[in-house]
Design a protein around this motif. Structure first.
Motif, short mmCIF file in Angstrom:
data_model
loop_
_atom_site.label_atom_id
_atom_site.label_comp_id
_atom_site.label_asym_id
_atom_site.label_seq_id
_atom_site.Cartn_x
_atom_site.Cartn_y
_atom_site.Cartn_z
N ALA A 174 0.82 -1.22 0.00
CA ALA A 174 0.00 0.00 0.00
C ALA A 174 0.85 1.26 0.00
O ALA A 174 0.56 2.23 -0.71
N LEU A 175 1.92 1.29 0.82
CA LEU A 175 2.76 2.48 0.91
C LEU A 175 3.44 2.76 -0.43
O LEU A 175 3.45 3.89 -0.91
N SER A 176 3.99 1.73 -1.05
CA SER A 176 4.65 1.90 -2.36
C SER A 176 3.65 2.37 -3.41
O SER A 176 3.96 3.23 -4.24
N ALA A 177 2.45 1.81 -3.37
CA ALA A 177 1.43 2.18 -4.36
C ALA A 177 1.05 3.65 -4.25
O ALA A 177 0.87 4.34 -5.26
N MET A 178 0.94 4.15 -3.02
CA MET A 178 0.57 5.55 -2.85
C MET A 178 1.68 6.47 -3.35
O MET A 178 1.41 7.49 -4.00
N PHE A 179 2.94 6.13 -3.07
CA PHE A 179 4.04 6.95 -3.56
C PHE A 179 4.08 6.97 -5.08
O PHE A 179 4.35 8.00 -5.69
N ILE A 180 3.81 5.84 -5.70
CA ILE A 180 3.77 5.78 -7.16
C ILE A 180 2.65 6.67 -7.69
O ILE A 180 2.83 7.42 -8.67
N GLY A 181 1.49 6.61 -7.03
CA GLY A 181 0.37 7.45 -7.44
C GLY A 181 0.65 8.93 -7.32
O GLY A 181 0.17 9.74 -8.12
N LEU A 182 1.43 9.32 -6.32
CA LEU A 182 1.79 10.72 -6.15
C LEU A 182 2.86 11.16 -7.15
O LEU A 182 2.92 12.32 -7.55
N LEU A 183 3.72 10.23 -7.55
CA LEU A 183 4.84 10.57 -8.43
C LEU A 183 4.41 10.70 -9.89
O LEU A 183 4.82 11.64 -10.58
N VAL A 184 3.59 9.77 -10.37
CA VAL A 184 3.29 9.69 -11.80
C VAL A 184 2.76 11.00 -12.38
O VAL A 184 3.20 11.42 -13.46
N PRO A 185 1.81 11.71 -11.72
CA PRO A 185 1.32 12.97 -12.32
C PRO A 185 2.41 14.00 -12.53
O PRO A 185 2.31 14.84 -13.44
N HIS A 186 3.47 13.97 -11.72
CA HIS A 186 4.56 14.93 -11.86
C HIS A 186 5.49 14.58 -13.02
O HIS A 186 6.35 15.38 -13.39
N LEU A 187 5.34 13.39 -13.59
CA LEU A 187 6.21 12.97 -14.69
C LEU A 187 5.58 13.24 -16.05
O LEU A 187 6.06 12.76 -17.07
N ARG A 188 4.50 14.00 -16.05
CA ARG A 188 3.81 14.34 -17.29
C ARG A 188 3.75 15.85 -17.46
O ARG A 188 4.03 16.59 -16.55
N GLY A 189 3.40 16.27 -18.68
CA GLY A 189 3.21 17.68 -18.94
C GLY A 189 4.49 18.40 -19.33
O GLY A 189 5.54 17.79 -19.57
N GLU A 190 4.38 19.73 -19.39
CA GLU A 190 5.49 20.56 -19.84
C GLU A 190 6.68 20.45 -18.89
O GLU A 190 6.54 20.48 -17.67
N GLY A 191 7.88 20.29 -19.45
CA GLY A 191 9.09 20.19 -18.65
C GLY A 191 9.23 18.89 -17.90
O GLY A 191 10.01 18.81 -16.93
N ALA A 192 8.52 17.86 -18.33
CA ALA A 192 8.55 16.59 -17.60
C ALA A 192 9.87 15.85 -17.78
O ALA A 192 10.20 14.99 -16.97
N GLY A 193 10.63 16.19 -18.82
CA GLY A 193 11.88 15.47 -19.09
C GLY A 193 12.84 15.53 -17.92
O GLY A 193 13.41 14.50 -17.50
N SER A 194 13.04 16.71 -17.35
CA SER A 194 13.97 16.85 -16.23
C SER A 194 13.46 16.11 -15.00
O SER A 194 14.23 15.51 -14.25
N ARG A 195 12.16 16.14 -14.79
CA ARG A 195 11.58 15.43 -13.64
C ARG A 195 11.71 13.93 -13.81
O ARG A 195 11.94 13.19 -12.83
#
Length: 234
Positions: A174-195
């Protein structure tokens, strides 16, 4: 000529708005807090002690580690030093949020900082983007998140021996799943390459240090190196 970057508007500076923003965290905390409650009860904690730990310590990974070390008979100084190392990342999280909190009185910031976790940091960082906001919104986010964590952990402790097999219920992930859910949206959109590169660097370092038997230091080193790399290539 590049198009100007448009930041999302700030949420209303009210306690209810902060509580609404906490909903994704609450949904993640319920299974994780329940899993911690079961683990702590199995380790010998009472329901009241589980509730107090979630109220006074309020650090998911450290609570899991502390309960497991307690069950293994580890010495008190070892438990304290280990959880201290794991929580050192909160220094970085608090520093990153400082631009949004700078206009508040120090006493207010001291209270708000108590509620900073990996999850509340992620929501604050994504919504505020360094822009100042009143303490009411942040208080709503933090209080609602911690209340759900306390309730879930006490519910797990009350369940006691009913749900001892965490792997069968998927609670161990559960803990790993929540961290993945919080991370994925930040890896999309403008400037996502550096993230994306920063996330990859953090993952490689954390896994490598975990394999070397240094998972606590791995979190800190991965955070510092990945943040540095992200700033350099941004």
């Amino acid at each position: 000529m590049s198009a100007p970057q448009v930041l999302p508007s700030l949420p209303p500076e009210t306690f209810p708005a902060g509580s609404r923003a906490a909903l994704p965290i609450v949904l993640g905390y319920l299974p994780i807090g329940f899993a911690f409650g079961v683990l702590a009860k199995t380790a010998g904690f009472s329901v009241a002690e589980v509730g107090l730990m979630s109220l006074l310590v309020y650090a998911g990974s450290s609570q899991f580690i502390g309960a497991e070390m307690f069950a293994a008979g580890a010495a008190f100084p070892a438990i304290v030093s280990t959880t201290f190392l794991v929580n050192l990342r909160h220094l970085l999280l608090s520093t990153a949020l400082l631009p949004s909190f700078r206009q508040n009185r120090p006493a207010v910031n001291a209270l708000l900082s108590y509620g900073i976790t990996d999850e509340t940091f992620a929501v604050n960082a994504s919504l505020l983007r360094g822009r100042p906001i009143g303490p009411a919104f942040v208080a709503g986010l933090h209080v609602t998140s911690q209340a759900s964590w306390i309730a879930a952990s006490m519910a797990g402790a009350l369940a006691g021996g009913i749900a001892t097999n965490q792997e069968a219920l998927g609670l161990d992930f559960a803990l790993s799943a929540m961290f993945i859910g919080l991370l994925v949206p930040h890896l999309r959109g403008e400037g996502a390459g550096s993230r994306q590169i920063a996330a990859l660097v953090a993952a490689v370092i954390a896994v490598a240090m975990g394999l070397l038997g240094e998972p606590s230091w791995g979190v800190i080193v991965a955070t510092v190196v990945a943040a540095t790399v992200g700033v350099m290539i941004r």
